[in-house]
Scaffold this motif. Structure first.
Motif, PDB file in Angstrom:
ATOM      1  N   GLU A  87       0.876  -1.254  -0.202  1.00 42.97           N
ATOM      2  CA  GLU A  87      -0.023  -0.100  -0.015  1.00 42.97           C
ATOM      3  C   GLU A  87       0.995   1.182  -0.098  1.00 42.97           C
ATOM      4  N   THR A  91       0.804   4.087  -2.853  1.00 46.93           N
ATOM      5  CA  THR A  91       0.579   5.659  -2.566  1.00 46.93           C
ATOM      6  C   THR A  91       1.742   6.601  -3.323  1.00 46.93           C
ATOM      7  N   HIS A 195      -4.699  -1.539 -16.338  1.00 42.52           N
ATOM      8  CA  HIS A 195      -4.163  -0.287 -15.196  1.00 42.52           C
ATOM      9  C   HIS A 195      -3.067   0.637 -16.007  1.00 42.52           C
ATOM     10  N   ARG A 210      -6.769  11.110 -11.727  1.00 47.14           N
ATOM     11  CA  ARG A 210      -7.238   9.872 -12.344  1.00 47.14           C
ATOM     12  C   ARG A 210      -5.880   8.770 -12.471  1.00 47.14           C
ATOM     13  N   ALA A 213      -5.276   7.720  -8.895  1.00 48.75           N
ATOM     14  CA  ALA A 213      -6.100   6.668  -8.346  1.00 48.75           C
ATOM     15  C   ALA A 213      -5.888   5.231  -8.929  1.00 48.75           C
ATOM     16  N   ILE A 214      -5.514   5.341 -10.081  1.00 50.85           N
ATOM     17  CA  ILE A 214      -5.229   3.921 -11.158  1.00 50.85           C
ATOM     18  C   ILE A 214      -3.949   3.253 -10.499  1.00 50.85           C
ATOM     19  N   ARG A 216      -2.926   3.465  -7.360  1.00 54.15           N
ATOM     20  CA  ARG A 216      -3.170   3.351  -6.342  1.00 54.15           C
ATOM     21  C   ARG A 216      -3.795   1.897  -6.057  1.00 54.15           C
ATOM     22  N   GLU A 217      -4.908   1.841  -7.200  1.00 52.31           N
ATOM     23  CA  GLU A 217      -5.666   0.773  -7.255  1.00 52.31           C
ATOM     24  C   GLU A 217      -4.809  -0.651  -7.907  1.00 52.31           C
ATOM     25  N   HIS A 218      -3.943  -0.211  -8.697  1.00 55.65           N
ATOM     26  CA  HIS A 218      -2.859  -0.992  -9.452  1.00 55.65           C
ATOM     27  C   HIS A 218      -2.190  -1.913  -8.161  1.00 55.65           C
ATOM     28  N   ARG A 220      -3.045  -2.420  -5.293  1.00 54.86           N
ATOM     29  CA  ARG A 220      -4.045  -3.666  -4.439  1.00 54.86           C
ATOM     30  C   ARG A 220      -4.102  -4.722  -5.209  1.00 54.86           C
ATOM     31  N   LEU A 221      -3.795  -4.792  -6.475  1.00 54.21           N
ATOM     32  CA  LEU A 221      -3.840  -5.740  -7.261  1.00 54.21           C
ATOM     33  C   LEU A 221      -2.893  -7.025  -6.984  1.00 54.21           C
ATOM     34  N   ARG A 224      -4.072  -8.725  -3.692  1.00 53.76           N
ATOM     35  CA  ARG A 224      -4.818  -9.786  -4.302  1.00 53.76           C
ATOM     36  C   ARG A 224      -3.879 -10.946  -4.629  1.00 53.76           C
TER      37      ARG A 224
END
Length: 252
Positions: A87, A91, A195, A210, A213-214, A216-218, A220-221, A224
């Motif tokens: 994380e 960031t 992404h 944008r 945000a992408i 940060r989401e990337h 989180r993959l 997973r």
């Protein structure tokens, strides 16, 4: 002469550090196992001063823990430790993407990122993706993230991203090889590549929020991927370092 001695010492330290890190991440050294200076000298072939410095650096990386009575111990990590590290990297990479978008990147500067993305597209056309292709993906993915970071044109931020990526298991491709044996593997890579495309488009169109945000989401993959890898420990040969990570079940 003095400068040559310093360079030689630094080179020996780096070699010892890489050798010891490989022993830890390959599973040769187990969580909780003690490493003494003398033992490290024997296994790396380096002299005591470089080995001492290498052990301190590995402690700073978080792979070792100093023992009050002397020496170091191989650390184990909780799933939360790894998630927090990923994380943190996400960031910082999000901030790099925002800087790149807001500060503006020329078409020429963006071209290497697009070429890297196109090379990943070529790999993903394989069905199923081979282990060799996964290995190539690791290299290309690392290049993509490095190129993206450089586009921020922020040396302080680049240094912090390098430090965050060096945390145990926090690099962009930390769990890709363990993931390669899983049925969900191809789908996760496809999502990650989407992404990549989106962040390129956001930077090109100077959409800072944008782009941030992408990325940060990337990241989180990768979390997973971590969870999938920990649930499917049957392929430890692909990532022996998974043995260093304790799940909530292990701790219970």
């Amino acid at each position: 002469m003095a400068e040559r001695e310093v360079d030689r010492s630094v080179s020996q330290t780096v070699k010892a550090q890489l050798a010891l890190r490989d022993q830890i991440l390959s599973g040769s050294l187990r969580p909780g196992e003690r490493i003494s200076e003398l033992q490290a000298v024997e296994t790396t072939g380096a002299s005591r001063t470089p080995v001492r410095m290498a052990l301190v650096r590995l402690e700073e990386e978080g792979l070792l823990e100093a023992i009050p009575s002397g020496g170091f111990m191989v650390k184990a990590f909780s799933e939360r430790d790894i998630s927090d590290s990923i994380e943190l990297r996400g960031t910082l990479e999000g901030l790099a993407a925002r800087f790149a978008a807001e500060r503006g990147v020329s078409a020429r500067e963006l071209e290497p990122l697009k070429e890297c993305s196109a090379a990943i597209d070529e790999l993903l056309r394989q069905v199923p993706i081979s282990v060799d292709a996964f290995s190539s993906y690791v290299t290309l993915n690392a290049r993509f993230h490095a190129l993206l970071t450089e586009l921020s044109r922020s040396p302080p931020l680049i240094r912090q991203i390098d430090r965050a990526s060096a945390l145990p298991f926090a690099s962009p491709s930390g769990f890709v090889m363990a993931q390669s044996a899983l049925p969900e593997a191809q789908q996760i890579l496809i999502i990650g590549q989407e992404h990549h495309r989106v962040v390129i488009d956001a930077i090109e169109n100077r959409e800072g929020a944008r782009a941030e945000a992408i990325m940060r989401e990337h990241a989180r993959l990768a979390v997973r991927n971590l969870r999938l890898a920990l649930r499917n420990r049957t392929h430890l040969d692909l990532l022996p370092a998974l043995a260093l990570i304790k799940t909530a079940t292990d701790q219970g």
